[in-house]
Design an enzyme around this catalytic site. Structure first.
Site, short mmCIF file in Angstrom:
data_model
loop_
_atom_site.label_atom_id
_atom_site.label_comp_id
_atom_site.label_asym_id
_atom_site.label_seq_id
_atom_site.Cartn_x
_atom_site.Cartn_y
_atom_site.Cartn_z
N GLU A 70 0.88 -1.28 -0.01
CA GLU A 70 0.02 -0.32 -0.07
C GLU A 70 0.97 1.33 0.01
OE1 GLU A 70 -3.48 0.78 2.98
OE2 GLU A 70 -1.47 1.36 3.81
N ASP A 265 -10.28 1.26 6.00
CA ASP A 265 -9.96 1.17 4.32
C ASP A 265 -11.11 2.09 3.63
OD1 ASP A 265 -7.66 -0.55 4.60
OD2 ASP A 265 -8.95 -2.20 3.32
#
Length: 380
Positions: A70, A265
């Site tokens: 990420e 998220d």
């Protein structure tokens, strides 16, 4: 052109929402450069970037003291947007050397996190990394041109996307997109998705640059993701769950927890929808969705942001990343046209980067929002 065809992909023009509410171009440029320095300069106590040796570097998750796909792919996207080629190449060389698999069920995927010395902690991939790696690599190819391997950016991007679509066809491993629904999975083995992974604006660009035989797939994936978000986002609050089934309903509890709620998220969904509208303007639903989300948060102080059920009931648990959530709420203003759009842009402008050990995720979202709202998150 119709109103739906006036996104930046067609016009080459990007809105500067800070300028729209009265800040000068000089003020906006100074704010962007200051944030970059705080996050990436070696003498900054806010930094998240660490050079390594002569040709590598990594983005540190400061809360967990590890390196994640990420963060690495986010860092590469930030670097290509800011025209920082040396940093981009260092991040890519670290990722390619230590995180990308060369064989086995995860061939050409990336181990989702490792130690700062490159030792893998887990072997499995997280698909949000792969899609950001691929898009950043295509942008690098188009902005700077390709070099010798591993800096042959376009081919490296194609290799990643090839695996995402075709892994498992030889009997080993699994693709990252569900072949039946064309929806991205939470992990290759999972039978559900993560709404914040859905980046239709990336898939439309993959449809122009991936292997010729896969371009129709990416076009279908873009439309499938746009339709999926209609189902995953609550029709009144605009909130979406952390994980969701392929029909958009909140996913069942998993062994590592119950993620059928609005949590860290899920913040990214608002940002992704905003950027998709800015680039392509293909789905007018995105305007109302962004208005609904901002209306939900308008009366809540940033310090009181929490985890929520998707119908808006707060948990006792506070938001782990309130500055990141504010950043994505502000990025929704790229699509929103309601009474709260300017409020969130101004509130974001007035809010500094997060300091302290949990700063990594918040400040990644902060910098993306800063790029997008200033008209500097661009297609290359």
């Amino acid at each position: 052109m119709s109103v739906l065809k006036q996104g930046a992909f067609y016009t080459g023009k990007y809105r500067n929402l800070f300028k729209e509410i009265g800040y000068s171009e000089e003020e906006v440029e100074a704010k962007l450069e200051k944030a970059w320095s705080e996050l990436f300069d070696e003498d900054s106590d806010m930094r998240i970037y660490y050079p390594m040796g002569d040709d590598k570097g990594y983005i540190l998750d400061t809360g967990n003291l590890d390196v994640r796909t990420e963060g690495m792919s986010y860092g590469m996207m930030m670097a290509v947007q800011m025209n920082k080629k040396e940093m981009f190449d260092r991040l890519w060389n670290f990722s390619n050397t230590y995180m990308q698999h060369s064989e086995g069920r995860y061939k050409d995927y990336f181990a989702w996190h490792c130690k700062p010395d490159g030792t893998r902690i887990s072997q499995g991939p997280a698909p949000d990394g792969e899609e950001f790696f691929a898009m950043a690599l295509f942008f690098a190819s188009n902005r700077w041109g390709d070099g010798p391997e591993p800096y042959n950016y376009a081919e490296q991007a194609k290799k990643i996307l090839r695996a995402c679509v075709h892994q498992g066809e030889n009997g080993l491993g699994d693709p990252m997109w569900d072949p039946a629904t064309k929806l991205i999975k939470f992990i290759p083995e999972s039978p559900f998705s993560d709404p914040s992974y859905h980046l239709p604006h990336f898939y439309d660009l993959f449809a122009l640059q991936a292997d010729d035989k896969d371009r129709p797939f990416w076009k279908e994936a873009a439309e499938a993701s746009r339709a999926y978000l209609h189902k995953a986002c609550h029709p009144e609050t605009g909130l979406s769950p952390e994980y969701a089934e392929y029909d958009g309903t909140p996913a069942k509890p998993q062994p590592h927890g119950d993620f059928g709620h609005f949590f860290s998220d899920a913040y990214r969904v608002a940002a992704n929808i905003g950027l998709d509208w800015e680039w392509f303007r293909r789905d007018p639903w995105q305007i109302g969705q962004s208005n609904r989300l901002q209306a939900f948060f308008r009366g809540i102080d940033v310090a009181d942001y929490r985890r929520y059920t998707i119908d808006g009931k707060p948990f006792e648990e506070p938001a782990l990343h309130p500055i990141g959530l504010l950043a994505t709420n502000a990025m929704a203003s790229l699509a929103a046209d309601g009474p709260d759009a300017q409020h969130f842009v101004r509130l974001f402008w007035e809010t500094p980067l997060r300091s302290g050990e949990r700063r990594y995720y918040d400040n990644c979202l902060y910098f993306f929002s800063l790029l997008a709202l200033s008209g500097n998150f661009r297609i290359y």
